[in-house]
Design an enzyme around this catalytic site. Sequence first.
Site, short mmCIF file in Angstrom:
data_model
loop_
_atom_site.label_atom_id
_atom_site.label_comp_id
_atom_site.label_asym_id
_atom_site.label_seq_id
_atom_site.Cartn_x
_atom_site.Cartn_y
_atom_site.Cartn_z
N CYS A 323 60.73 -17.03 -8.67
CA CYS A 323 61.63 -16.44 -7.67
C CYS A 323 62.67 -17.45 -7.20
CB CYS A 323 60.83 -15.90 -6.48
SG CYS A 323 59.85 -17.17 -5.62
N GLU A 357 65.22 -13.40 -9.65
CA GLU A 357 63.88 -13.46 -10.23
C GLU A 357 64.05 -13.64 -11.73
OE1 GLU A 357 59.64 -12.78 -8.94
OE2 GLU A 357 61.51 -12.77 -7.80
#
Length: 365
Positions: A323, A357
């Site tokens: 992330c 992401e």
Amino acid sequence: MNLAAMDPKNYDAQLQQKRIKLEKAFADFNPPALEVFASEPMHYRMRAEFRMWHQGDDLYYYMFDKALNAKVRCDQYLPAGLIINQMMAALIAELTPNPALRYRLFQVDFLSTLSGEILVSLLYHRQLDEEWREQATQLKAKLSAQFNVNIIGRARKQKIDLDKDFVVETLTVNEQVLHYKQIENSFTQPNAKVSVKMLEWAIDATKDSQGDLLELYCGNGNFTIALARNFNRVLATELAKPSVDAAQYNIDINHVDNVQIIRMSAEDFSDAMAKKRQFRRLEGIDLDSYDCNTIFVDPPRAGIDPETLKLIQGYERILYISCNPETLNDNLLTLGQTHKITRFALFDQFPYTDHMESGVLLVRK
């Protein structure tokens, strides 16, 4: 949050900017072509949090807009799923005229699912009493005529569940139906449809795997459950107790019989694998019996610590979901010494923001 940037007409352009930025950031690692997985341009978030503004008899949701450096009223919220937007209107209509429910209310959190459940958490700067419980029970009854809803009240050192503090999401992944318990105030992927794409990508990336899988930072078992079909056995670790409990629940409701969850940190597990320390939580688990050629990691934004990186380098294949591209890049400086990137993906979990992401599959050189 920059609310003005959330224009569906600009969705493709902002995704292209992310693609270019990610490709440039990782060019030195010579990865293969970037696989890009888009989001819905609106109503994609399954959870949302709002502060509450009290102005005389009026009560409304607001967010802080960093671009404007100001509070912005939010009667509706374009990124949030339709069920959240519908609940926002229904809830505020009930809260506004009700002194017992609105008094010192400072935040409302919504957690919803594609399968139609929604959990509403009301946060207060006061202790909650029996009157609050009675009024909240009546509120739940009214809202239940339109929604599959549960309500939680929170204050300092106090939490009241009228029924339950979780929802159960149902996702169809490669035509397989999977169920996931998602607990209030615990991490879940906010963009459920992109989460499905992430799961399907991970399954495809590991489809020809041999032996067992080791997973670190497994959370509620989101990837664990989906990937279990590709391996003989799965050994997964997670530190947060609510997430471990949810993961075990998800293993049971999905009838998965080849997964073992261990509650411990990645750092401690690294010590255990290196036989530096013995842990009571590992009693009865024969680590040496696992034949793990593949390791899967989905770490927090801070990335992976040096000792765990050393552990990870010992595996033939590394599947890494990140992330935070900056910490992924930093970790790849180490992992790239022994492994090469064979799959490279961008998942647009967070449209109209700088957050990205990403996923890489690394194979030993």
